[in-house]
Enzyme design. Sequence first.
Site, PDB file in Angstrom:
ATOM      1  N   PHE A 252     -33.037 -37.011  18.010  1.00 33.70           N
ATOM      2  CA  PHE A 252     -34.180 -37.709  17.721  1.00 33.70           C
ATOM      3  C   PHE A 252     -34.577 -37.874  16.323  1.00 33.70           C
ATOM      4  O   PHE A 252     -35.002 -37.371  15.492  1.00 33.70           O
ATOM      5  CB  PHE A 252     -35.028 -36.974  18.208  1.00 33.70           C
ATOM      6  CG  PHE A 252     -35.924 -36.295  18.056  1.00 33.70           C
ATOM      7  CD1 PHE A 252     -36.922 -35.932  17.153  1.00 33.70           C
ATOM      8  CD2 PHE A 252     -35.417 -34.596  17.695  1.00 33.70           C
ATOM      9  CE1 PHE A 252     -37.369 -35.257  16.735  1.00 33.70           C
ATOM     10  CE2 PHE A 252     -36.359 -33.387  17.841  1.00 33.70           C
ATOM     11  CZ  PHE A 252     -37.572 -33.742  16.256  1.00 33.70           C
TER      12      PHE A 252
ATOM     13  N   HIS B 293     -37.993 -44.440  -0.570  1.00 30.91           N
ATOM     14  CA  HIS B 293     -38.704 -45.821   0.121  1.00 30.91           C
ATOM     15  C   HIS B 293     -38.249 -44.999   1.157  1.00 30.91           C
ATOM     16  O   HIS B 293     -36.935 -44.276   2.248  1.00 30.91           O
ATOM     17  CB  HIS B 293     -37.873 -46.349   0.558  1.00 30.91           C
ATOM     18  CG  HIS B 293     -37.574 -47.629  -1.289  1.00 30.91           C
ATOM     19  ND1 HIS B 293     -39.034 -47.904  -1.605  1.00 30.91           N
ATOM     20  CD2 HIS B 293     -36.669 -47.831  -2.170  1.00 30.91           C
ATOM     21  CE1 HIS B 293     -38.871 -49.165  -2.381  1.00 30.91           C
ATOM     22  NE2 HIS B 293     -37.587 -48.426  -2.987  1.00 30.91           N
ATOM     23  N   VAL B 294     -39.231 -44.607   1.971  1.00 27.09           N
ATOM     24  CA  VAL B 294     -39.794 -44.024   3.395  1.00 27.09           C
ATOM     25  C   VAL B 294     -39.442 -45.181   4.454  1.00 27.09           C
ATOM     26  O   VAL B 294     -40.433 -46.298   4.450  1.00 27.09           O
ATOM     27  CB  VAL B 294     -40.806 -43.360   3.345  1.00 27.09           C
ATOM     28  CG1 VAL B 294     -40.732 -42.560   4.661  1.00 27.09           C
ATOM     29  CG2 VAL B 294     -41.037 -42.223   2.206  1.00 27.09           C
ATOM     30  N   LEU B 295     -38.702 -45.190   5.504  1.00 26.04           N
ATOM     31  CA  LEU B 295     -38.687 -46.233   6.584  1.00 26.04           C
ATOM     32  C   LEU B 295     -40.040 -45.270   7.105  1.00 26.04           C
ATOM     33  O   LEU B 295     -40.190 -44.672   7.957  1.00 26.04           O
ATOM     34  CB  LEU B 295     -37.120 -46.246   7.408  1.00 26.04           C
ATOM     35  CG  LEU B 295     -35.731 -46.372   6.360  1.00 26.04           C
ATOM     36  CD1 LEU B 295     -34.440 -46.603   6.975  1.00 26.04           C
ATOM     37  CD2 LEU B 295     -35.979 -47.976   5.393  1.00 26.04           C
TER      38      LEU B 295
ATOM     39  N   TRP C  77     -32.307 -48.286  11.696  1.00 24.55           N
ATOM     40  CA  TRP C  77     -31.187 -47.454  10.852  1.00 24.55           C
ATOM     41  C   TRP C  77     -30.072 -46.839  11.711  1.00 24.55           C
ATOM     42  O   TRP C  77     -29.121 -46.460  11.301  1.00 24.55           O
ATOM     43  CB  TRP C  77     -31.868 -46.992   9.853  1.00 24.55           C
ATOM     44  CG  TRP C  77     -31.112 -46.261   8.233  1.00 24.55           C
ATOM     45  CD1 TRP C  77     -30.829 -47.167   7.516  1.00 24.55           C
ATOM     46  CD2 TRP C  77     -30.350 -45.240   8.807  1.00 24.55           C
ATOM     47  NE1 TRP C  77     -30.124 -46.580   7.039  1.00 24.55           N
ATOM     48  CE2 TRP C  77     -29.466 -45.197   7.220  1.00 24.55           C
ATOM     49  CE3 TRP C  77     -30.227 -44.314   9.105  1.00 24.55           C
ATOM     50  CZ2 TRP C  77     -28.772 -43.547   6.471  1.00 24.55           C
ATOM     51  CZ3 TRP C  77     -29.459 -42.882   8.411  1.00 24.55           C
ATOM     52  CH2 TRP C  77     -28.999 -42.678   7.132  1.00 24.55           C
TER      53      TRP C  77
ATOM     54  N   ASP D 265     -36.985 -29.674  18.844  1.00 19.42           N
ATOM     55  CA  ASP D 265     -36.627 -30.761  19.462  1.00 19.42           C
ATOM     56  C   ASP D 265     -37.749 -30.779  20.605  1.00 19.42           C
ATOM     57  O   ASP D 265     -37.950 -30.182  20.973  1.00 19.42           O
ATOM     58  CB  ASP D 265     -35.498 -31.449  20.286  1.00 19.42           C
ATOM     59  CG  ASP D 265     -34.716 -32.638  20.874  1.00 19.42           C
ATOM     60  OD1 ASP D 265     -36.062 -33.219  21.532  1.00 19.42           O
ATOM     61  OD2 ASP D 265     -34.342 -32.753  20.507  1.00 19.42           O
TER      62      ASP D 265
END
Length: 522
Positions: free
Chosen positions: A136, A155-157, A165, A242
């Site tokens: 997840f 660089h943080v998505l 991605w 999770d």
Amino acid sequence: MLAKSSLPLRLAAVLPSGLSLRAYHVSTPPTSTSALFAPLPGTEEEPTSCESHFLAVSSPDNGDNKEVLIYAIEVLIFTTESLTTLFVSKADSSGFSTRLDNPKGSPSIVGAITSTFAEYLLEPRLASSRVVLSLFARAQRQYLFPGSSDNAGKHVLDDRHLIKWWCRIFDKILRQQRNDSAATAHLLVPGCDKGETKAFFPPSFRADPPAEPKWINSYPVNLMVTNASLPPRHLIPRLPDDPKARFLDDLDGEFVDERGNWRSVKDLTHFWEFMSYRQECSAGRLVGFLWLVFSKDQAKYAASNELPQSEYTQKRSKPVAQPDPMTPSNSQRLENGAPEVSPQDPSTLETLPTLHSPPWSSPVQPEPEPRTSQDVRHRNGDSAAPPPTEGSSLPGINQTRGEIEFDATEYQALMDHLLQTDFTGEESAGRASRSWVDKALELSGATTFGQPVLGCATPALAQSAAAVEASSAQVNLLTGVRKKRKADVIEDASVRSNGVELTGIAAINTLAAGLVRKKPKG
């Protein structure tokens, strides 16, 4: 040859020529653990084993520059008689890609390492009847490298780019040629309907036949359990850290009758709808649940794969009955901080695939049995390998063991040590990296650790992969568009007829004179 090659050779084959890295792969042997699926009341749990795999890669020590860990990923493998589950537990980068001399325009190093490592663990296990690769995706600024979110090179998505991605990573694995098993990818994003979820699919899904889609907006219950008619409590796996597992535990604490039914959630459609109201899925960030399912007998399930209870509802309506409000625990918190930054170039290394498990929590491992002096400490050492354990009987699985194999307690100690280091700056990151390697040597008693990797992918291969990566991540943004005049359209027209290119006015469709009927005068 590549199918049976070692992990360093596989990594070298996909990394740009001349790129130098060092790979550290550790694992645990398969050990008995709790079943992923809750058993029916009065029945015993399905025997299940779990093994952990952790891969960290670093920039090389160039004398003046200390070696620094740049990326790490953890995969947990759960094995039963009927299902093998590979769960991507954590993934993070440290923000020091500038230490690598990566050619401009090369494909994502993180993407190549991630898909190669997953393939390496996956391939020998495909001999099982059913195999699932799952995760997840939840955007967060750091997971495995404390302080790395302060590095300017990281660089943080954001949530949407992170889900896309991972879909591209899964699609790369999905498209591998395999003759012995069928494969489908499944995605659910709680809070998004079917149309919105398709926006996360990789572009390649548009070329798949409508009758045989490779990407599906569904939870693949019919491909993961042998009896999909059971109550939903027995159809969802309880994976470590999770959100689904935490929701399952909360529902169990609310009410479970003698047949295994909950009071408020009656089927899987309700379960996924309620998930969209959970804190982790409704705190302003989207969370993606991904499954890549391989099955030798998948064809007979194809027709039933779109059963109403196996697909998330297409309407975002408020549930009829909400579960009682629950106070989020520490493990449910989302980190607060500055807005996450979307990278300008998605093909670079530091498009951070930060995943889901928070840095303060780790998979719960069973208590290990006492070890003897004969237990394996290092695969390249003199100690004899341990006897085969549950879940290790398939051909090739033993070859996927880590360079160092720890028991559960030692493995956890090594992971905890990493979470206590500091990757805020390059100097501290160098000390932290050395400290982590030294800790692995101390726990294992080995004299060496880490294997060199020298990239050997040809420029043509790298450019091709980069083009696919860039096109997959392209964002539609049109500014200052000038509409073409009709004359421009005529000049630009170009079609092919019987292999001959026609340009300009000749490309315009015209009707032959004999086919035009003139209107009579009068």
